[in-house]
Design a protein around this motif. Sequence first.
Motif, PDB file in Angstrom:
ATOM      1  N   PHE A  20      54.644  21.425  46.989  1.00 45.36           N
ATOM      2  CA  PHE A  20      55.895  20.709  46.753  1.00 45.36           C
ATOM      3  C   PHE A  20      56.397  19.763  47.734  1.00 45.36           C
ATOM      4  N   GLU A  21      56.373  18.375  47.157  1.00 47.90           N
ATOM      5  CA  GLU A  21      56.708  17.426  48.398  1.00 47.90           C
ATOM      6  C   GLU A  21      57.935  17.479  48.931  1.00 47.90           C
ATOM      7  N   ASP A  22      58.386  16.705  49.960  1.00 49.57           N
ATOM      8  CA  ASP A  22      59.779  16.876  50.494  1.00 49.57           C
ATOM      9  C   ASP A  22      60.664  16.031  49.779  1.00 49.57           C
ATOM     10  N   ASP A  23      59.943  14.754  49.123  1.00 54.63           N
ATOM     11  CA  ASP A  23      60.734  13.780  48.458  1.00 54.63           C
ATOM     12  C   ASP A  23      61.021  14.342  47.291  1.00 54.63           C
ATOM     13  N   GLU A  24      60.386  15.263  46.675  1.00 57.74           N
ATOM     14  CA  GLU A  24      61.014  15.754  45.084  1.00 57.74           C
ATOM     15  C   GLU A  24      62.152  16.753  45.399  1.00 57.74           C
ATOM     16  N   GLY A  25      62.967  16.904  44.251  1.00 58.82           N
ATOM     17  CA  GLY A  25      63.956  17.798  44.166  1.00 58.82           C
ATOM     18  C   GLY A  25      65.206  17.216  44.471  1.00 58.82           C
ATOM     19  N   VAL A  26      66.218  18.082  44.772  1.00 57.13           N
ATOM     20  CA  VAL A  26      67.743  17.499  44.771  1.00 57.13           C
ATOM     21  C   VAL A  26      68.227  17.672  46.393  1.00 57.13           C
ATOM     22  N   ASP A  27      68.805  16.859  46.688  1.00 54.63           N
ATOM     23  CA  ASP A  27      69.198  17.086  48.208  1.00 54.63           C
ATOM     24  C   ASP A  27      70.685  17.583  47.981  1.00 54.63           C
ATOM     25  N   THR A  28      70.791  18.848  48.219  1.00 54.64           N
ATOM     26  CA  THR A  28      72.136  19.627  47.908  1.00 54.64           C
ATOM     27  C   THR A  28      73.364  18.912  48.978  1.00 54.64           C
ATOM     28  N   ALA A  29      72.863  18.203  49.993  1.00 58.81           N
ATOM     29  CA  ALA A  29      74.048  17.917  50.696  1.00 58.81           C
ATOM     30  C   ALA A  29      74.393  16.377  50.721  1.00 58.81           C
ATOM     31  N   GLU A  30      73.740  15.948  49.604  1.00 54.64           N
ATOM     32  CA  GLU A  30      74.045  14.722  48.985  1.00 54.64           C
ATOM     33  C   GLU A  30      75.480  14.463  48.539  1.00 54.64           C
ATOM     34  N   ASN A  31      75.905  15.296  47.919  1.00 51.45           N
ATOM     35  CA  ASN A  31      77.290  15.245  47.323  1.00 51.45           C
ATOM     36  C   ASN A  31      78.328  15.935  47.948  1.00 51.45           C
ATOM     37  N   THR A  32      78.163  16.560  49.226  1.00 54.31           N
ATOM     38  CA  THR A  32      79.286  17.285  49.755  1.00 54.31           C
ATOM     39  C   THR A  32      80.193  16.613  49.930  1.00 54.31           C
ATOM     40  N   HIS A  33      81.694  17.092  49.791  1.00 52.93           N
ATOM     41  CA  HIS A  33      82.850  16.529  49.968  1.00 52.93           C
ATOM     42  C   HIS A  33      83.834  17.201  51.001  1.00 52.93           C
ATOM     43  N   GLU A  34      84.490  16.727  51.941  1.00 53.19           N
ATOM     44  CA  GLU A  34      85.474  17.500  52.847  1.00 53.19           C
ATOM     45  C   GLU A  34      86.845  17.075  52.418  1.00 53.19           C
ATOM     46  N   GLY A  35      87.542  17.864  52.502  1.00 58.05           N
ATOM     47  CA  GLY A  35      89.097  17.494  52.416  1.00 58.05           C
ATOM     48  C   GLY A  35      89.780  18.477  51.891  1.00 58.05           C
ATOM     49  N   GLU A  36      91.316  18.051  51.362  1.00 58.75           N
ATOM     50  CA  GLU A  36      92.024  19.477  50.915  1.00 58.75           C
ATOM     51  C   GLU A  36      92.474  19.088  49.322  1.00 58.75           C
ATOM     52  N   VAL A  37      92.787  20.039  48.712  1.00 61.64           N
ATOM     53  CA  VAL A  37      93.341  19.691  47.408  1.00 61.64           C
ATOM     54  C   VAL A  37      94.646  20.483  47.314  1.00 61.64           C
ATOM     55  N   GLU A  38      95.714  19.889  46.912  1.00 56.56           N
ATOM     56  CA  GLU A  38      97.056  20.672  46.566  1.00 56.56           C
ATOM     57  C   GLU A  38      97.283  20.619  44.950  1.00 56.56           C
ATOM     58  N   TYR A  39      97.786  21.724  44.672  1.00 60.31           N
ATOM     59  CA  TYR A  39      98.135  21.924  43.603  1.00 60.31           C
ATOM     60  C   TYR A  39      99.803  21.986  43.209  1.00 60.31           C
ATOM     61  N   GLU A  40     100.539  21.417  42.311  1.00 62.76           N
ATOM     62  CA  GLU A  40     101.767  21.706  42.144  1.00 62.76           C
ATOM     63  C   GLU A  40     102.094  22.266  40.738  1.00 62.76           C
ATOM     64  N   PHE A  41     102.607  23.179  40.530  1.00 64.87           N
ATOM     65  CA  PHE A  41     102.861  23.899  39.364  1.00 64.87           C
ATOM     66  C   PHE A  41     104.230  23.738  38.918  1.00 64.87           C
ATOM     67  N   THR A  42     104.446  22.921  37.597  1.00 64.67           N
ATOM     68  CA  THR A  42     105.799  22.729  37.253  1.00 64.67           C
ATOM     69  C   THR A  42     106.212  23.855  36.156  1.00 64.67           C
ATOM     70  N   ALA A  43     105.032  24.721  35.750  1.00 66.30           N
ATOM     71  CA  ALA A  43     105.526  25.746  34.702  1.00 66.30           C
ATOM     72  C   ALA A  43     105.817  27.050  35.358  1.00 66.30           C
TER      73      ALA A  43
END
Length: 61
Positions: A20-43
């Motif tokens: 397996f070559e290092d350049d093949e495959g998926v970089d799992t850290a490529e799409n990491t996101h940091e932050g917060e998510v807030e939900y507001e329930f109105t029901a």
Amino acid sequence: MGFGSYDESEQDNQEYDTDFEDDEGVDTAENTHEGEVEYEFTASNDELLDRLKDIKTDENT
């Protein structure tokens, strides 16, 4: 030989490319996101439970 037949001697001569070559495959850290998510329930809980019952009823029909 009929359809689906094979030469059993070829069974032992199979080679697999397991390098397996290092350049093949998926970089799992490529799409990491940091932050917060807030939900507001109105029901209310009762409204959400009623909606859940409706969804389950729709699935069974």
